[in-house]
Design an enzyme around this catalytic site. Structure first.
Site, PDB file in Angstrom:
ATOM      1  N   HIS A   1     -10.583   0.937   1.839  1.00 42.99           N
ATOM      2  CA  HIS A   1     -10.357   1.950   2.881  1.00 42.99           C
ATOM      3  C   HIS A   1     -11.537   1.816   3.836  1.00 42.99           C
ATOM      4  CE1 HIS A   1      -8.748   5.809   4.524  1.00 42.99           C
ATOM      5  NE2 HIS A   1      -9.933   5.725   5.107  1.00 42.99           N
TER       6      HIS A   1
ATOM      7  N   LYS B   1      -9.308  -0.456  -5.799  1.00 42.30           N
ATOM      8  CA  LYS B   1      -9.386   0.211  -4.498  1.00 42.30           C
ATOM      9  C   LYS B   1     -10.758   0.826  -4.286  1.00 42.30           C
ATOM     10  CE  LYS B   1      -7.922   1.955  -0.629  1.00 42.30           C
ATOM     11  NZ  LYS B   1      -6.786   2.734  -0.172  1.00 42.30           N
TER      12      LYS B   1
ATOM     13  N   HIS C   1       0.876  -1.200   0.000  1.00 41.47           N
ATOM     14  CA  HIS C   1       0.000   0.000   0.000  1.00 41.47           C
ATOM     15  C   HIS C   1       0.898   1.230   0.000  1.00 41.47           C
ATOM     16  CE1 HIS C   1      -3.815   2.183   1.510  1.00 41.47           C
ATOM     17  NE2 HIS C   1      -2.896   3.121   1.298  1.00 41.47           N
TER      18      HIS C   1
ATOM     19  N   HIS D   1       1.533   5.383  -1.632  1.00 35.37           N
ATOM     20  CA  HIS D   1       1.143   6.568  -2.411  1.00 35.37           C
ATOM     21  C   HIS D   1       2.397   7.166  -3.033  1.00 35.37           C
ATOM     22  CE1 HIS D   1      -2.948   6.690  -0.737  1.00 35.37           C
ATOM     23  NE2 HIS D   1      -2.363   6.188   0.339  1.00 35.37           N
TER      24      HIS D   1
ATOM     25  N   ASP E   1       1.469   2.547   3.542  1.00 41.12           N
ATOM     26  CA  ASP E   1       0.624   3.742   3.390  1.00 41.12           C
ATOM     27  C   ASP E   1       1.475   5.003   3.463  1.00 41.12           C
ATOM     28  OD1 ASP E   1      -1.673   5.201   2.943  1.00 41.12           O
ATOM     29  OD2 ASP E   1      -2.345   5.141   5.031  1.00 41.12           O
TER      30      ASP E   1
ATOM     31  N   HIS F   1      -4.573  -0.752   5.869  1.00 42.99           N
ATOM     32  CA  HIS F   1      -4.139   0.025   7.039  1.00 42.99           C
ATOM     33  C   HIS F   1      -5.099  -0.105   8.239  1.00 42.99           C
ATOM     34  CE1 HIS F   1      -6.872   2.762   5.049  1.00 42.99           C
ATOM     35  NE2 HIS F   1      -5.989   3.269   4.238  1.00 42.99           N
TER      36      HIS F   1
HETATM   37  C1  NCD Z   1      -3.635   8.998   2.236  1.00 44.69           C
HETATM   38  C2  NCD Z   1      -3.207  10.053   1.228  1.00 44.69           C
HETATM   39  O1  NCD Z   1      -2.642  11.067   1.639  1.00 44.69           O
HETATM   40  O2  NCD Z   1      -3.404   9.850   0.015  1.00 44.69           O
HETATM   41  N1  NCD Z   1      -3.629   9.588   3.539  1.00 44.69           N
HETATM   42  C3  NCD Z   1      -3.568   8.915   4.706  1.00 44.69           C
HETATM   43  O3  NCD Z   1      -3.707   9.564   5.756  1.00 44.69           O
HETATM   44  N2  NCD Z   1      -3.345   7.632   4.775  1.00 44.69           N
HETATM   45  C4  NCD Z   1      -4.949   8.448   1.864  1.00 44.69           C
HETATM   46  C5  NCD Z   1      -5.301   7.185   2.589  1.00 44.69           C
HETATM   47  O4  NCD Z   1      -4.687   6.133   2.392  1.00 44.69           O
HETATM   48  O5  NCD Z   1      -6.245   7.231   3.372  1.00 44.69           O
HETATM   49 ZN    ZN Z   2      -3.260   5.092   1.753  1.00 47.84          ZN
END
Ligand code: NCD
Ligand code: ZN
Length: 346
Positions: free
Chosen positions: A136, A99, A13, A15, A247, A174
């Site tokens: 999520h 997702k 996971h 970003h 995450d 998460h």
């Molecule tokens: C994530 C993001 O910034 O894209 N933020 C987070 O707090 N984890 C989005 C997510 O996974 O919820």
């Molecule tokens: Zn995330």
């Protein structure tokens, strides 16, 4: 024991964002991780096979030279997602999962699902072809307390979907509560969960007691200590349903340090040092590899990585407090404890 060799980890996971931010954060992941599940919550989101192909190309061209890193792409499920497009993307191996963001649950989730009956046909098709749904798991109902949103999501949304669509393979992303850990433990082979690095380290006091710490604010928000302990027990235990999804979610300091700041902790640079420290503290160094490198591929029906990384224990390792990007500095997650393990070989 002062060295530890494990199969090369994957991040289930992640970003990566896009543009300048992606170029800055990508090497922090490719340094040690072989593969990562790439979150599709760009603006606008990655909703079609064509979007995923374009995004994958941008990631591959930003990758450091010589890196064998493999981005595993996902589609962002909307009420307009087309079954044919999704199936075609899955068949050619372009996407690894889909997702589900409840609309409004987190950063860039405005296009998420409001009415779950509208995505039923898509989910049925995913069950048929074994394509995992990554969830999520938070309700967005303003009447539900933010600390209860994950537990309520299980009862109101996730459990009904799983009963309605038998065989749907689901990863609760998460997880932050003992409720989710218990639900996943009882869920059988089609249910798994990712656990982040930061949720193994912080509880809600770290965010709120003695001053507000925006860099610890993420979604789902960290819960009370009993929940953190349940996550540590799950991550360091023997149940193969739990694996690492960092995450790691970079935002610039400007975006974090606002009257209404963004959610997300940036953990890619120091994740492996933190995890090794946590596993050692819990006498579970021998199970680190399961969590970082074996359980995830097993759930995703992919081979584990062939090569290894080695960590060595020594004097505390220091990581930069921030990394620079052309969009501005991004603060690295501070685990609040000395880290003694560093990756020495790749
Ligand atoms: C994530 C993001 O910034 O894209 N933020 C987070 O707090 N984890 C989005 C997510 O996974 O919820
Ligand atoms: Zn995330």
């Amino acid at each position: 024991m002062d060295t530890l060799t494990i199969r090369r980890p994957d991040d289930w996971h992640l970003h990566l964002r896009d543009g300048a931010m992606m170029r800055a954060v990508l090497p922090e992941t490719t340094r040690h991780f072989a593969r990562a599940i790439i979150m599709p919550n760009l603006v606008p989101p990655v909703v079609t096979g064509a979007d995923a192909a374009d995004y994958r190309d941008r990631i591959l061209s930003a990758k450091p030279r010589g890196s064998k890193f493999q981005p595993l792409m996902t589609l962002y499920l909307t009420e307009e997602t087309q079954v044919g497009d999704l199936r075609a993307a899955a068949e050619i191996g372009l996407i690894t999962a889909v997702k589900l963001y409840p609309a409004g649950a987190t950063t860039n989730s405005a296009s998420g699902v409001k009415d779950f009956t509208k995505v039923k046909r898509v989910l049925e098709n995913m069950a048929q072809i074994g394509l995992p749904l990554l969830v999520h798991g938070e309700v967005t109902d303003p009447d539900i307390d933010i600390f209860d949103r994950e537990a309520v999501f299980i009862d109101r949304v996730l459990d009904p979907i799983r009963r309605d669509i038998p065989g749907l393979r689901v990863v609760m992303e998460h997880v932050t509560t003992s409720d989710a850990v218990d639900y996943v433990r009882a869920g059988g082979p089609d249910l798994a969960a990712t656990i982040t690095t930061h949720h193994l380290v912080i509880n809600r006091n770290h965010i709120l007691a003695g001053g507000i710490r925006p860099h610890y604010y993420c979604l789902p928000v960290a819960k009370r200590e009993t929940h953190r302990r349940a996550l540590v027990a799950a991550a360091t235990g023997t149940d193969t349903a739990f694996f690492l999804g960092t995450d790691s979610a970079p935002h610039t300091d400007t975006a974090k340090l606002q009257p209404c700041g963004c959610a997300g902790c940036f953990t890619a640079p120091n994740t492996l040092s933190i995890l090794t420290e946590v596993f050692e503290q819990h006498g579970a160094l021998d199970r680190l590899e399961n969590f970082t490198s074996l359980n995830g591929p097993a759930f995703y029906r992919l081979p584990a990585n062939d090569d290894t990384i080695t960590l060595r224990k020594g004097e505390p390792v220091s990581y930069p407090a921030k990394i620079d990007t052309d969009d501005g500095p991004v603060t690295v997650f501070d685990p609040g404890m000395p880290l003694h393990w560093r990756v020495i070989e790749d």
